[in-house]
Write an enzyme that holds these catalytic residues in place. Sequence first.
Site, PDB file in Angstrom:
ATOM      1  N   ARG A 183      11.386  -6.756   4.891  1.00 55.85           N
ATOM      2  CA  ARG A 183      11.399  -5.311   5.151  1.00 55.85           C
ATOM      3  C   ARG A 183      12.006  -5.015   6.519  1.00 55.85           C
ATOM      4  NH1 ARG A 183       5.813  -2.002   5.144  1.00 55.85           N
ATOM      5  NH2 ARG A 183       5.586  -2.922   7.212  1.00 55.85           N
ATOM      6  N   LYS A 194       0.823  -1.215   0.000  1.00 57.69           N
ATOM      7  CA  LYS A 194       0.000   0.000   0.000  1.00 57.69           C
ATOM      8  C   LYS A 194       0.854   1.261   0.000  1.00 57.69           C
ATOM      9  CE  LYS A 194      -2.245  -0.404   3.848  1.00 57.69           C
ATOM     10  NZ  LYS A 194      -1.630  -1.625   4.399  1.00 57.69           N
ATOM     11  N   ARG A 234      12.429  -1.664  10.629  1.00 58.53           N
ATOM     12  CA  ARG A 234      11.187  -1.261  11.298  1.00 58.53           C
ATOM     13  C   ARG A 234      10.942  -2.169  12.490  1.00 58.53           C
ATOM     14  NH1 ARG A 234       5.733   0.273   8.054  1.00 58.53           N
ATOM     15  NH2 ARG A 234       4.754  -0.636   9.875  1.00 58.53           N
ATOM     16  N   ARG A 253      -0.126  -8.226  13.810  1.00 57.09           N
ATOM     17  CA  ARG A 253      -0.683  -7.230  12.889  1.00 57.09           C
ATOM     18  C   ARG A 253      -1.598  -7.885  11.856  1.00 57.09           C
ATOM     19  NH1 ARG A 253       4.536  -5.169  10.895  1.00 57.09           N
ATOM     20  NH2 ARG A 253       3.458  -3.662   9.602  1.00 57.09           N
ATOM     21  N   ARG A 284      -8.938   1.779   9.414  1.00 56.61           N
ATOM     22  CA  ARG A 284      -8.340   0.513   9.819  1.00 56.61           C
ATOM     23  C   ARG A 284      -9.365  -0.389  10.498  1.00 56.61           C
ATOM     24  NH1 ARG A 284      -2.818   1.023   9.130  1.00 56.61           N
ATOM     25  NH2 ARG A 284      -1.672  -0.694  10.046  1.00 56.61           N
TER      26      ARG A 284
HETATM   27  P1  AMP Z   1       1.251   0.990   9.049  1.00 58.14           P
HETATM   28  O1  AMP Z   1       2.490   1.736   8.713  1.00 58.14           O
HETATM   29  O2  AMP Z   1       0.038   1.481   8.322  1.00 58.14           O
HETATM   30  O3  AMP Z   1       1.420  -0.511   8.952  1.00 58.14           O
HETATM   31  O4  AMP Z   1       0.945   1.283  10.597  1.00 58.14           O
HETATM   32  C1  AMP Z   1       1.864   0.944  11.621  1.00 58.14           C
HETATM   33  C2  AMP Z   1       1.150   0.933  12.977  1.00 58.14           C
HETATM   34  O5  AMP Z   1       0.588   2.217  13.232  1.00 58.14           O
HETATM   35  C3  AMP Z   1      -0.038  -0.025  13.048  1.00 58.14           C
HETATM   36  O6  AMP Z   1       0.368  -1.349  13.383  1.00 58.14           O
HETATM   37  C4  AMP Z   1      -0.869   0.628  14.146  1.00 58.14           C
HETATM   38  O7  AMP Z   1      -0.317   0.376  15.422  1.00 58.14           O
HETATM   39  C5  AMP Z   1      -0.688   2.097  13.858  1.00 58.14           C
HETATM   40  N1  AMP Z   1      -1.721   2.629  12.929  1.00 58.14           N
HETATM   41  C6  AMP Z   1      -1.532   3.099  11.665  1.00 58.14           C
HETATM   42  N2  AMP Z   1      -2.680   3.528  11.130  1.00 58.14           N
HETATM   43  C7  AMP Z   1      -3.641   3.316  12.080  1.00 58.14           C
HETATM   44  C8  AMP Z   1      -5.039   3.541  12.134  1.00 58.14           C
HETATM   45  N3  AMP Z   1      -5.716   4.062  11.095  1.00 58.14           N
HETATM   46  N4  AMP Z   1      -5.686   3.192  13.271  1.00 58.14           N
HETATM   47  C9  AMP Z   1      -5.037   2.677  14.326  1.00 58.14           C
HETATM   48  N5  AMP Z   1      -3.722   2.426  14.346  1.00 58.14           N
HETATM   49  C10 AMP Z   1      -3.013   2.757  13.232  1.00 58.14           C
END
Ligand code: AMP
Length: 188
Positions: free
Chosen positions: A128, A14, A134, A145, A89
């Site tokens: 990654r 994404k 990360r 996740r 989410r």
């Molecule tokens: P991502 O980079 O989108 O995979 O997000 C990394 C982490 O940020 C996720 O595992 C959540 O802990 C938090 N996160 C990102 N976007 C959201 C969202 N819309 N709602 C809640 N937590 C989020």
Amino acid sequence: MTRLIFLGPPGAGKGTQAKVLADWLGIPHISTGDILRDSVANQTPLGQKAKDYMDRGDLVPDSLILDMIRDRLSQTDTAQGWILDGFPRNVAQARQLDELLEAMGQTSDRIINLKVDDAVLIERLLARGQDQGRSDDTREVIERRLQVFHENTAPIVDFYGDRPALISIDGDAPMAEVTQRLKDAIAP
Ligand code: AMP
């Protein structure tokens, strides 16, 4: 003017694809994960509240996320559109986004459901983690996740149901090919 919502599991590509399309369309790429990681790195109040959830692979509370999105969508660079990556989410966030967009007199043009199987995702995310360091790309947190994705995020596709804006794209292909599929799908 283009407004896109990207749905999909962690590791689906994404973020990578959203960045390419945002450049192509000349609109901002709004990644809630990126904003949160910056907030953690800068030790802002938001970052301090979000960090433990992120380290566990859990969702950060909706109220924090919604304030963040409301602020971001009210900035002037969104006048020509936006790409949302990582938000909504869960179904509650999807409802809140509907309300927010309605209040702003906006709608999304496309809701893109980027699909990739779990086995492929785990391999990509482990790679990654080694590449980019990360801290949430470890096997234990990745599994959490993905579980959070299946429980909370996947049901959003049903919530959007038969909206004509909703399209599914197979994300299990080389990056450039997925980009082309996306461009074909969102071209006016
Ligand atoms: P991502 O980079 O989108 O995979 O997000 C990394 C982490 O940020 C996720 O595992 C959540 O802990 C938090 N996160 C990102 N976007 C959201 C969202 N819309 N709602 C809640 N937590 C989020």
